[in-house]
Design an enzyme around this catalytic site. Sequence first.
Site, PDB file in Angstrom:
ATOM      1  N   ASP A  91      18.703  18.117  20.069  1.00 39.08           N
ATOM      2  CA  ASP A  91      19.305  17.050  20.886  1.00 39.08           C
ATOM      3  C   ASP A  91      19.098  17.349  22.368  1.00 39.08           C
ATOM      4  OD1 ASP A  91      20.952  15.015  21.832  1.00 39.08           O
ATOM      5  OD2 ASP A  91      22.816  16.049  21.326  1.00 39.08           O
ATOM      6  N   LEU A  92      17.876  17.113  22.855  1.00 38.49           N
ATOM      7  CA  LEU A  92      17.567  17.449  24.252  1.00 38.49           C
ATOM      8  C   LEU A  92      17.491  16.211  25.141  1.00 38.49           C
ATOM      9  CD1 LEU A  92      15.077  20.408  23.709  1.00 38.49           C
ATOM     10  CD2 LEU A  92      17.527  20.480  24.195  1.00 38.49           C
ATOM     11  N   LYS A  93      17.578  15.033  24.556  1.00 38.91           N
ATOM     12  CA  LYS A  93      17.691  13.772  25.330  1.00 38.91           C
ATOM     13  C   LYS A  93      16.756  13.755  26.532  1.00 38.91           C
ATOM     14  CE  LYS A  93      22.626  12.923  24.287  1.00 38.91           C
ATOM     15  NZ  LYS A  93      23.122  14.236  23.804  1.00 38.91           N
ATOM     16  N   PHE A  94      15.444  13.856  26.281  1.00 44.57           N
ATOM     17  CA  PHE A  94      14.492  13.867  27.389  1.00 44.57           C
ATOM     18  C   PHE A  94      14.483  12.536  28.126  1.00 44.57           C
ATOM     19  CE2 PHE A  94      12.302  17.049  24.557  1.00 44.57           C
ATOM     20  CZ  PHE A  94      12.513  18.143  25.377  1.00 44.57           C
ATOM     21  N   HIS A  95      14.290  12.604  29.440  1.00 45.53           N
ATOM     22  CA  HIS A  95      14.235  11.409  30.302  1.00 45.53           C
ATOM     23  C   HIS A  95      13.430  11.772  31.543  1.00 45.53           C
ATOM     24  CE1 HIS A  95      16.687   7.966  32.411  1.00 45.53           C
ATOM     25  NE2 HIS A  95      15.383   7.779  32.441  1.00 45.53           N
ATOM     26  N   ASP A  96      12.174  11.304  31.616  1.00 49.99           N
ATOM     27  CA  ASP A  96      11.318  11.617  32.768  1.00 49.99           C
ATOM     28  C   ASP A  96      10.128  10.670  32.687  1.00 49.99           C
ATOM     29  OD1 ASP A  96       9.961  13.037  34.897  1.00 49.99           O
ATOM     30  OD2 ASP A  96      11.106  14.816  34.356  1.00 49.99           O
ATOM     31  N   LYS A 138      22.837  20.388  14.452  1.00 50.96           N
ATOM     32  CA  LYS A 138      22.399  19.820  15.725  1.00 50.96           C
ATOM     33  C   LYS A 138      22.597  20.868  16.802  1.00 50.96           C
ATOM     34  CE  LYS A 138      24.838  17.168  18.597  1.00 50.96           C
ATOM     35  NZ  LYS A 138      24.675  17.271  20.042  1.00 50.96           N
ATOM     36  N   GLN A 187      37.164  12.857  22.055  1.00 51.72           N
ATOM     37  CA  GLN A 187      36.465  11.653  21.592  1.00 51.72           C
ATOM     38  C   GLN A 187      37.442  10.475  21.589  1.00 51.72           C
ATOM     39  OE1 GLN A 187      33.367  11.422  21.219  1.00 51.72           O
ATOM     40  NE2 GLN A 187      32.457  13.236  20.277  1.00 51.72           N
ATOM     41  N   ARG A 237      35.644  11.468  13.128  1.00 52.32           N
ATOM     42  CA  ARG A 237      36.858  12.252  12.899  1.00 52.32           C
ATOM     43  C   ARG A 237      37.482  11.863  11.558  1.00 52.32           C
ATOM     44  NH1 ARG A 237      34.926  14.778  16.170  1.00 52.32           N
ATOM     45  NH2 ARG A 237      35.752  15.676  18.084  1.00 52.32           N
ATOM     46  N   GLY A 262      31.116  17.902  14.938  1.00 50.59           N
ATOM     47  CA  GLY A 262      31.277  19.232  15.521  1.00 50.59           C
ATOM     48  C   GLY A 262      32.615  19.842  15.175  1.00 50.59           C
ATOM     49  N   ARG A 263      33.563  19.709  16.101  1.00 52.25           N
ATOM     50  CA  ARG A 263      34.823  20.453  16.012  1.00 52.25           C
ATOM     51  C   ARG A 263      35.624  20.269  14.730  1.00 52.25           C
ATOM     52  NH1 ARG A 263      36.033  18.508  21.952  1.00 52.25           N
ATOM     53  NH2 ARG A 263      34.672  16.891  21.088  1.00 52.25           N
ATOM     54  N   THR A 266      28.018   7.311  25.306  1.00 50.95           N
ATOM     55  CA  THR A 266      29.350   6.776  24.962  1.00 50.95           C
ATOM     56  C   THR A 266      30.401   7.172  25.994  1.00 50.95           C
ATOM     57  OG1 THR A 266      29.552   8.635  23.456  1.00 50.95           O
ATOM     58  CG2 THR A 266      29.041   6.504  22.476  1.00 50.95           C
TER      59      THR A 266
HETATM   60  O1  C5P Z   1      32.964  18.161  18.237  1.00 49.92           O
HETATM   61  P1  C5P Z   1      32.447  16.760  18.102  1.00 49.92           P
HETATM   62  O2  C5P Z   1      32.459  16.240  16.682  1.00 49.92           O
HETATM   63  O3  C5P Z   1      33.105  15.806  19.075  1.00 49.92           O
HETATM   64  O4  C5P Z   1      30.912  16.892  18.518  1.00 49.92           O
HETATM   65  C1  C5P Z   1      30.082  15.779  18.600  1.00 49.92           C
HETATM   66  C2  C5P Z   1      28.728  16.184  19.100  1.00 49.92           C
HETATM   67  O5  C5P Z   1      27.969  15.010  19.340  1.00 49.92           O
HETATM   68  C3  C5P Z   1      28.729  16.946  20.428  1.00 49.92           C
HETATM   69  O6  C5P Z   1      27.578  17.806  20.392  1.00 49.92           O
HETATM   70  C4  C5P Z   1      28.558  15.868  21.450  1.00 49.92           C
HETATM   71  O7  C5P Z   1      27.957  16.324  22.635  1.00 49.92           O
HETATM   72  C5  C5P Z   1      27.610  14.931  20.709  1.00 49.92           C
HETATM   73  N1  C5P Z   1      27.611  13.551  21.173  1.00 49.92           N
HETATM   74  C6  C5P Z   1      28.759  12.774  21.237  1.00 49.92           C
HETATM   75  N2  C5P Z   1      28.688  11.488  21.671  1.00 49.92           N
HETATM   76  C7  C5P Z   1      27.517  10.972  22.021  1.00 49.92           C
HETATM   77  C8  C5P Z   1      26.354  11.732  21.946  1.00 49.92           C
HETATM   78  C9  C5P Z   1      26.434  13.037  21.513  1.00 49.92           C
HETATM   79  O8  C5P Z   1      29.830  13.227  20.886  1.00 49.92           O
HETATM   80  N3  C5P Z   1      27.447   9.717  22.374  1.00 49.92           N
END
Ligand code: C5P
Length: 232
Positions: free
Chosen positions: A61-66, A34, A190, A181, A210-211, A120
């Site tokens: 993941d560009l979340k367009f809104h317009d 992503k 988170q 997680r 991600g992390r 979120t």
């Molecule tokens: O590092 P981590 O697992 O928290 O990354 C989650 C990814 O999902 C990040 O790119 C974060 O911006 C994205 N994201 C999120 N919660 C959302 C929408 C997107 O954590 N509601």
Amino acid sequence: MHPSKRIFVALDTSDLDHALALGRDLAGHVGGVKVGKEFFTALGPDGVRAVAGLGFPVFLDLKFHDVPATVSRAVKAAAALKPFIINVHASGGGKMMRAVAEAVGDGSERPLVLAVTVLTSLGDDDLAAIGIAGSSETQVLRLARLAKESGLDGVVCSALEAEALRAAMGSDFKLVTPGIRPEWAAADDQKRITTPAQAVALGADYLVIGRPITGAADPADAARRIADELDR
Ligand code: C5P
């Protein structure tokens, strides 16, 4: 689906070399990558092509809104990069989402188009402050229904909302969940988190992680452990 195919690793970076090194390391251990606004603003379509060139399905993941015309054209331009998933904000409205569904068409190579319902990061108090009465869950379900009626394929949601969404929206509606997680990973920033296995049990199709992977001493091993947990 092999469990690793459900994992989309979030490459939250503006450093292309770092993204590509991570991507090479994770090949075969995750289902896709992503990339979001940070990556795209810094590295643009060439950055997306470079990551896709490693062979990964890409969630753009560009979340367009317009307004509908602008978003449908932006989505068309994004679709030319052949992403696997793209997304827009459901709060752009039914007309906007219908214009988007029309713009991507129904060809076999078209991306999945998902809607972001309620970020979120917003609690019920934040929603009240922008004029949305009622609970975030009510608003999520309302926007998910509108997304489905407008011809979109699914939503990005918290796994904690996935069960209600799966029950309300049926089995074909795609649910993609961040906020994942494993028990052995830090929560970071988170809050409303589930483990990978819980997210799938609650109805998630794809997990954005991600992390716990990118910040691990051995990212490929972390991805492998997550896929193993999903397989149990
Ligand atoms: O590092 P981590 O697992 O928290 O990354 C989650 C990814 O999902 C990040 O790119 C974060 O911006 C994205 N994201 C999120 N919660 C959302 C929408 C997107 O954590 N509601």
